[in-house]
Motif scaffolding. Sequence first.
Motif, PDB file in Angstrom:
ATOM      1  N   GLU A 198     -17.221  13.720  50.782  1.00 45.05           N
ATOM      2  CA  GLU A 198     -17.591  13.935  52.177  1.00 45.05           C
ATOM      3  C   GLU A 198     -19.079  13.662  52.395  1.00 45.05           C
ATOM      4  O   GLU A 198     -19.475  13.029  53.373  1.00 45.05           O
ATOM      5  CB  GLU A 198     -17.250  15.354  52.596  1.00 45.05           C
ATOM      6  N   LYS A 199     -19.905  14.128  51.463  1.00 47.86           N
ATOM      7  CA  LYS A 199     -21.352  13.906  51.580  1.00 47.86           C
ATOM      8  C   LYS A 199     -21.690  12.422  51.493  1.00 47.86           C
ATOM      9  O   LYS A 199     -22.527  11.917  52.252  1.00 47.86           O
ATOM     10  CB  LYS A 199     -22.089  14.688  50.498  1.00 47.86           C
ATOM     11  N   LEU A 200     -21.032  11.716  50.553  1.00 49.18           N
ATOM     12  CA  LEU A 200     -21.274  10.279  50.423  1.00 49.18           C
ATOM     13  C   LEU A 200     -20.845   9.548  51.679  1.00 49.18           C
ATOM     14  O   LEU A 200     -21.554   8.666  52.179  1.00 49.18           O
ATOM     15  CB  LEU A 200     -20.518   9.734  49.210  1.00 49.18           C
ATOM     16  N   SER A 231     -10.616  -4.282  49.121  1.00 49.80           N
ATOM     17  CA  SER A 231     -10.259  -3.521  47.922  1.00 49.80           C
ATOM     18  C   SER A 231     -11.234  -2.377  47.685  1.00 49.80           C
ATOM     19  O   SER A 231     -10.834  -1.265  47.323  1.00 49.80           O
ATOM     20  CB  SER A 231     -10.220  -4.438  46.700  1.00 49.80           C
ATOM     21  N   ASN A 232     -12.518  -2.626  47.912  1.00 48.56           N
ATOM     22  CA  ASN A 232     -13.519  -1.573  47.743  1.00 48.56           C
ATOM     23  C   ASN A 232     -13.368  -0.481  48.799  1.00 48.56           C
ATOM     24  O   ASN A 232     -13.483   0.708  48.505  1.00 48.56           O
ATOM     25  CB  ASN A 232     -14.927  -2.164  47.820  1.00 48.56           C
ATOM     26  N   VAL A 233     -13.130  -0.909  50.031  1.00 53.74           N
ATOM     27  CA  VAL A 233     -12.984   0.047  51.126  1.00 53.74           C
ATOM     28  C   VAL A 233     -11.755   0.931  50.904  1.00 53.74           C
ATOM     29  O   VAL A 233     -11.802   2.152  51.086  1.00 53.74           O
ATOM     30  CB  VAL A 233     -12.885  -0.687  52.480  1.00 53.74           C
ATOM     31  N   ALA A 234     -10.645   0.316  50.486  1.00 50.86           N
ATOM     32  CA  ALA A 234      -9.428   1.081  50.228  1.00 50.86           C
ATOM     33  C   ALA A 234      -9.635   2.090  49.097  1.00 50.86           C
ATOM     34  O   ALA A 234      -9.119   3.214  49.148  1.00 50.86           O
ATOM     35  CB  ALA A 234      -8.274   0.141  49.896  1.00 50.86           C
ATOM     36  N   ALA A 235     -10.402   1.687  48.071  1.00 49.13           N
ATOM     37  CA  ALA A 235     -10.675   2.597  46.957  1.00 49.13           C
ATOM     38  C   ALA A 235     -11.491   3.796  47.424  1.00 49.13           C
ATOM     39  O   ALA A 235     -11.227   4.937  47.010  1.00 49.13           O
ATOM     40  CB  ALA A 235     -11.412   1.847  45.848  1.00 49.13           C
ATOM     41  N   ARG A 283     -11.262   9.678  49.733  1.00 48.99           N
ATOM     42  CA  ARG A 283     -11.613  10.411  50.954  1.00 48.99           C
ATOM     43  C   ARG A 283     -13.086  10.294  51.322  1.00 48.99           C
ATOM     44  O   ARG A 283     -13.640  11.176  51.980  1.00 48.99           O
ATOM     45  CB  ARG A 283     -11.212  11.884  50.834  1.00 48.99           C
ATOM     46  N   VAL A 284     -13.707   9.179  50.888  1.00 47.54           N
ATOM     47  CA  VAL A 284     -15.073   8.894  51.330  1.00 47.54           C
ATOM     48  C   VAL A 284     -15.045   8.362  52.758  1.00 47.54           C
ATOM     49  O   VAL A 284     -15.918   8.680  53.567  1.00 47.54           O
ATOM     50  CB  VAL A 284     -15.743   7.873  50.386  1.00 47.54           C
ATOM     51  N   MET A 285     -14.051   7.535  53.077  1.00 51.48           N
ATOM     52  CA  MET A 285     -13.883   7.018  54.428  1.00 51.48           C
ATOM     53  C   MET A 285     -13.101   8.028  55.271  1.00 51.48           C
ATOM     54  O   MET A 285     -12.069   8.531  54.831  1.00 51.48           O
ATOM     55  CB  MET A 285     -13.119   5.686  54.410  1.00 51.48           C
ATOM     56  N   GLY A 342     -10.547   9.500  57.944  1.00 55.08           N
ATOM     57  CA  GLY A 342      -9.340   9.139  58.676  1.00 55.08           C
ATOM     58  C   GLY A 342      -8.755   7.798  58.290  1.00 55.08           C
ATOM     59  O   GLY A 342      -8.793   7.384  57.134  1.00 55.08           O
ATOM     60  N   GLU A 343      -8.202   7.105  59.293  1.00 52.83           N
ATOM     61  CA  GLU A 343      -7.531   5.828  59.069  1.00 52.83           C
ATOM     62  C   GLU A 343      -8.276   4.654  59.708  1.00 52.83           C
ATOM     63  O   GLU A 343      -7.767   3.531  59.705  1.00 52.83           O
ATOM     64  CB  GLU A 343      -6.109   5.896  59.648  1.00 52.83           C
ATOM     65  N   ASN A 344      -9.464   4.888  60.249  1.00 56.66           N
ATOM     66  CA  ASN A 344     -10.186   3.820  60.934  1.00 56.66           C
ATOM     67  C   ASN A 344     -10.605   2.685  60.009  1.00 56.66           C
ATOM     68  O   ASN A 344     -10.934   1.592  60.466  1.00 56.66           O
ATOM     69  CB  ASN A 344     -11.434   4.372  61.634  1.00 56.66           C
ATOM     70  N   TRP A 345     -10.591   2.939  58.710  1.00 56.30           N
ATOM     71  CA  TRP A 345     -10.995   1.897  57.768  1.00 56.30           C
ATOM     72  C   TRP A 345      -9.993   0.752  57.710  1.00 56.30           C
ATOM     73  O   TRP A 345     -10.340  -0.367  57.301  1.00 56.30           O
ATOM     74  CB  TRP A 345     -11.163   2.495  56.370  1.00 56.30           C
ATOM     75  N   ARG A 346      -8.775   1.000  58.101  1.00 57.09           N
ATOM     76  CA  ARG A 346      -7.745  -0.029  57.991  1.00 57.09           C
ATOM     77  C   ARG A 346      -8.031  -1.182  58.961  1.00 57.09           C
ATOM     78  O   ARG A 346      -8.201  -0.962  60.162  1.00 57.09           O
ATOM     79  CB  ARG A 346      -6.365   0.558  58.282  1.00 57.09           C
ATOM     80  N   PRO A 347      -8.068  -2.431  58.463  1.00 58.14           N
ATOM     81  CA  PRO A 347      -8.349  -3.563  59.350  1.00 58.14           C
ATOM     82  C   PRO A 347      -7.412  -3.649  60.536  1.00 58.14           C
ATOM     83  O   PRO A 347      -7.820  -4.035  61.636  1.00 58.14           O
ATOM     84  CB  PRO A 347      -8.181  -4.779  58.420  1.00 58.14           C
ATOM     85  N   GLU A 348      -6.142  -3.273  60.331  1.00 63.41           N
ATOM     86  CA  GLU A 348      -5.169  -3.343  61.425  1.00 63.41           C
ATOM     87  C   GLU A 348      -5.575  -2.459  62.594  1.00 63.41           C
ATOM     88  O   GLU A 348      -5.367  -2.814  63.761  1.00 63.41           O
ATOM     89  CB  GLU A 348      -3.783  -2.927  60.921  1.00 63.41           C
TER      90      GLU A 348
END
Length: 210
Positions: A4-6, A156-160, A165-167, A169-175
């Motif tokens: 969470e901090k990261l 791949s990095n973003v999904a990892a 749980r660094v990202m 919610g689900e906003n990281w998904r390109p879709e």
Amino acid sequence: MWAEKLGKQLGHPTQSVGGWLVSRLLVARNWVLEENAVQLCRIQPDDTVLELGHGPGLGLKSAAKLLTAHKGHLIGVDYSAYMHKEASERMKDLVASGKVTLHHCDVAAMPLEDNTADKVFHCNCYYFWPDLRKGATEIHRVMKPGGLMVTTLRLSNVAALAAKRVMPGENWRPEAYMTALRDSGFIDVRMEDRQLKYISFQAIYATASK
């Protein structure tokens, strides 16, 4: 807790040890994505170009070199006061000349007039916006009709990071982002896989339709 901090520092670096480490990380890891976002925008010498979430200013420096005509203008926005300060120092000569304008603001509320930018680019940015639709709508507002927006990421990095749980919610998904872009008036929204000699990455494109 560390995740969470990261995530908070990645999304909004502060003037702290954590913020300084994130800044150095961005310089070391983002330069390939920044360079390619700039190149894929097909910037012309007299364009008005906008970078969202400019961070320490790597993409700004690359884009500024292409704006060789008198009318060419570069704008950068970042929500982090620390990143705004870092980029302002890095770009101080061009800011002083009027070639570059930097704003400390939210992407969802930019102090820009309608139909300002010919090209928009960003890198590792949209995942941290609390409201993708609001951000996409504001980007569409400030772009000229037919303007091109490009964002680059290593999925791949973003999904990892999302799995840890660094990202948020689900906003990281390109879709999710691409849907927000279409809903905000963009057309030709698509994602491509890109391959360089040493790195693979993704690029999302969108054209402002007005």
